[in-house]
Motif scaffolding. Structure first.
Motif, PDB file in Angstrom:
ATOM      1  N   ALA A  33     -42.870  33.591  62.492  1.00  0.00           N
ATOM      2  CA  ALA A  33     -42.770  32.303  63.176  1.00  0.00           C
ATOM      3  C   ALA A  33     -41.327  31.914  63.458  1.00  0.00           C
ATOM      4  CB  ALA A  33     -43.420  31.221  62.323  1.00  0.00           C
ATOM      5  N   THR A  34     -41.140  31.276  64.602  1.00  0.00           N
ATOM      6  CA  THR A  34     -39.878  30.617  64.941  1.00  0.00           C
ATOM      7  C   THR A  34     -40.210  29.154  65.168  1.00  0.00           C
ATOM      8  OG1 THR A  34     -40.123  31.002  67.308  1.00  0.00           O
ATOM      9  CG2 THR A  34     -38.929  32.655  66.088  1.00  0.00           C
ATOM     10  N   LEU A  35     -39.822  28.310  64.247  1.00  0.00           N
ATOM     11  CA  LEU A  35     -40.139  26.889  64.374  1.00  0.00           C
ATOM     12  C   LEU A  35     -38.928  26.113  64.878  1.00  0.00           C
ATOM     13  CD1 LEU A  35     -42.227  26.470  61.127  1.00  0.00           C
ATOM     14  CD2 LEU A  35     -43.048  26.755  63.452  1.00  0.00           C
ATOM     15  N   GLY A  36     -37.911  26.010  64.064  1.00  0.00           N
ATOM     16  CA  GLY A  36     -36.683  25.361  64.491  1.00  0.00           C
ATOM     17  C   GLY A  36     -36.751  23.862  64.648  1.00  0.00           C
ATOM     18  N   ASN A  37     -37.739  23.218  64.055  1.00  0.00           N
ATOM     19  CA  ASN A  37     -37.826  21.760  64.168  1.00  0.00           C
ATOM     20  C   ASN A  37     -36.809  21.061  63.277  1.00  0.00           C
ATOM     21  OD1 ASN A  37     -39.928  22.213  65.908  1.00  0.00           O
ATOM     22  ND2 ASN A  37     -41.505  21.770  64.411  1.00  0.00           N
ATOM     23  N   VAL A  38     -36.459  21.659  62.156  1.00  0.00           N
ATOM     24  CA  VAL A  38     -35.476  21.083  61.241  1.00  0.00           C
ATOM     25  C   VAL A  38     -34.120  21.754  61.445  1.00  0.00           C
ATOM     26  CG1 VAL A  38     -34.864  20.733  58.815  1.00  0.00           C
ATOM     27  CG2 VAL A  38     -37.241  20.439  59.565  1.00  0.00           C
ATOM     28  N   VAL A  39     -34.121  23.082  61.498  1.00  0.00           N
ATOM     29  CA  VAL A  39     -32.895  23.862  61.733  1.00  0.00           C
ATOM     30  C   VAL A  39     -33.008  24.424  63.143  1.00  0.00           C
ATOM     31  CG1 VAL A  39     -31.548  25.875  61.042  1.00  0.00           C
ATOM     32  CG2 VAL A  39     -32.642  24.448  59.298  1.00  0.00           C
ATOM     33  N   SER A  40     -32.185  23.934  64.049  1.00  0.00           N
ATOM     34  CA  SER A  40     -32.309  24.366  65.447  1.00  0.00           C
ATOM     35  C   SER A  40     -31.763  25.766  65.702  1.00  0.00           C
ATOM     36  CB  SER A  40     -31.639  23.368  66.389  1.00  0.00           C
ATOM     37  OG  SER A  40     -30.252  23.327  66.147  1.00  0.00           O
ATOM     38  N   GLN A  41     -30.893  26.280  64.825  1.00  0.00           N
ATOM     39  CA  GLN A  41     -30.383  27.640  65.016  1.00  0.00           C
ATOM     40  C   GLN A  41     -31.563  28.610  65.054  1.00  0.00           C
ATOM     41  OE1 GLN A  41     -28.039  29.303  61.753  1.00  0.00           O
ATOM     42  NE2 GLN A  41     -26.878  30.519  63.222  1.00  0.00           N
ATOM     43  N   LEU A  42     -31.573  29.498  66.039  1.00  0.00           N
ATOM     44  CA  LEU A  42     -32.666  30.455  66.172  1.00  0.00           C
ATOM     45  C   LEU A  42     -32.787  31.295  64.900  1.00  0.00           C
ATOM     46  CD1 LEU A  42     -34.877  31.820  67.824  1.00  0.00           C
ATOM     47  CD2 LEU A  42     -33.114  33.299  68.811  1.00  0.00           C
ATOM     48  N   HIS A  43     -33.982  31.293  64.350  1.00  0.00           N
ATOM     49  CA  HIS A  43     -34.282  32.118  63.180  1.00  0.00           C
ATOM     50  C   HIS A  43     -35.782  32.404  63.172  1.00  0.00           C
ATOM     51  CE1 HIS A  43     -34.869  27.970  61.823  1.00  0.00           C
ATOM     52  NE2 HIS A  43     -35.660  28.432  60.861  1.00  0.00           N
ATOM     53  N   TRP A  71     -52.919  29.411  51.147  1.00  0.00           N
ATOM     54  CA  TRP A  71     -53.882  30.026  52.064  1.00  0.00           C
ATOM     55  C   TRP A  71     -55.030  29.077  52.369  1.00  0.00           C
ATOM     56  CZ3 TRP A  71     -53.578  34.468  54.747  1.00  0.00           C
ATOM     57  CH2 TRP A  71     -54.736  34.892  55.409  1.00  0.00           C
ATOM     58  N   PRO A  72     -55.479  28.961  53.582  1.00  0.00           N
ATOM     59  CA  PRO A  72     -55.025  29.611  54.813  1.00  0.00           C
ATOM     60  C   PRO A  72     -53.990  28.783  55.584  1.00  0.00           C
ATOM     61  CG  PRO A  72     -57.070  28.502  55.277  1.00  0.00           C
ATOM     62  CD  PRO A  72     -56.743  28.243  53.815  1.00  0.00           C
ATOM     63  N   ALA A  73     -53.526  27.703  54.995  1.00  0.00           N
ATOM     64  CA  ALA A  73     -52.559  26.832  55.677  1.00  0.00           C
ATOM     65  C   ALA A  73     -51.189  27.510  55.772  1.00  0.00           C
ATOM     66  CB  ALA A  73     -52.437  25.518  54.918  1.00  0.00           C
ATOM     67  N   PRO A  74     -50.316  26.986  56.619  1.00  0.00           N
ATOM     68  CA  PRO A  74     -48.942  27.507  56.688  1.00  0.00           C
ATOM     69  C   PRO A  74     -48.205  27.250  55.370  1.00  0.00           C
ATOM     70  CG  PRO A  74     -49.372  25.958  58.495  1.00  0.00           C
ATOM     71  CD  PRO A  74     -50.552  25.908  57.578  1.00  0.00           C
ATOM     72  N   VAL A  75     -47.154  28.021  55.134  1.00  0.00           N
ATOM     73  CA  VAL A  75     -46.367  27.834  53.908  1.00  0.00           C
ATOM     74  C   VAL A  75     -45.452  26.624  54.000  1.00  0.00           C
ATOM     75  CG1 VAL A  75     -46.453  30.264  53.267  1.00  0.00           C
ATOM     76  CG2 VAL A  75     -44.558  29.441  54.680  1.00  0.00           C
ATOM     77  N   TRP A  76     -45.093  26.198  55.213  1.00  0.00           N
ATOM     78  CA  TRP A  76     -44.167  25.077  55.387  1.00  0.00           C
ATOM     79  C   TRP A  76     -44.821  23.777  54.979  1.00  0.00           C
ATOM     80  CZ3 TRP A  76     -44.867  29.051  58.752  1.00  0.00           C
ATOM     81  CH2 TRP A  76     -43.768  29.891  58.932  1.00  0.00           C
ATOM     82  N   GLY A  77     -44.154  23.032  54.106  1.00  0.00           N
ATOM     83  CA  GLY A  77     -44.651  21.731  53.697  1.00  0.00           C
ATOM     84  C   GLY A  77     -45.891  21.799  52.833  1.00  0.00           C
TER      85      GLY A  77
END
Length: 139
Positions: A82-92, A105-111
Motif C-alpha cells: 500500500a501507498t497511503l501518504g495521508n499522514v506522511v506525504s513523502q512517497l513510500h 485480520w481482516p482489517a488493515p494494520v493502520w489504526g
C-alpha cells in the motif's frame, strides 16, 4: 536542487535496512507483523506518477520481488502492499505480511490495535531475516 531525506515521522517509526537500486528499505517498528517500508531515494516526491517511467518500473519491481520473498520467508497468508501518504506525504510503500489469525485480520494494520515496538534482540533477528531476503533479490 533538493536532496533526498527520509521524512522525520518515517525515521522515528522505522529502522534502516538497506538501499535497493531505487528505494531505501526500512523496518517498521511494530513486531506484530513482518513490515517493510520502501522509500524511493528521489527528493520531493509524494505520488508514484511523479517518478519517471523507469523509476516507476523499478519501484514496482522492488516492491513485488521483496514482497514475494517476505511472504514466502515468513509463511504469510497474504501480502499487503500500500501507498497511503495521508499522514506522511513523502512517497513510500508498505509491504506487510499478514496472517488470517493476526490481531488485525481482516482489517488493515493502520489504526488497528497498538503497535508493539521491537525489543533489541528481536529487532536484530528480524533485520537479519529481512536482509537475507533482500540479498536474494535480482534487482
Amino acid at each position: 536542487m533538493a536532496t533526498f531525506e527520509i521524512d522525520p515521522r518515517l525515521e522515528a517509526d522505522t529502522f534502516p535496512l538497506a538501499d535497493l537500486p531505487l528505494c531505501r528499505a526500512l523496518l517498521m517498528n511494530d513486531a506484530r507483523y513482518p513490515w517493510v517500508v520502501l522509500v524511493p531515494r528521489v527528493a520531493s516526491v509524494s505520488e508514484v506518477f511523479e517518478l519517471s517511467q523507469e523509476e516507476q518500473a523499478q519501484l514496482w519491481q522492488e516492491a513485488t520481488q521483496l514482497g514475494a520473498a517476505m511472504k514466502e520467508a515468513f509463511q504469510g497468508d497474504k501480502l499487503n502492499i500500500a501507498t497511503l501518504g495521508n499522514v506522511v506525504s513523502q512517497l513510500h510503500i508498505h509491504l506487510v505480511v499478514r496472517y488470517t489469525d493476526d490481531a488485525s485480520w481482516p482489517a488493515p494494520v493502520w489504526g488497528n490495535g497498538t503497535p508493539k515496538p521491537y525489543e533489541l534482540a528481536q529487532q536484530g533477528e528480524r533485520r537479519e531475516q529481512l536482509l537475507a531476503q533482500i540479498e536474494g533479490l535480482s534487482l
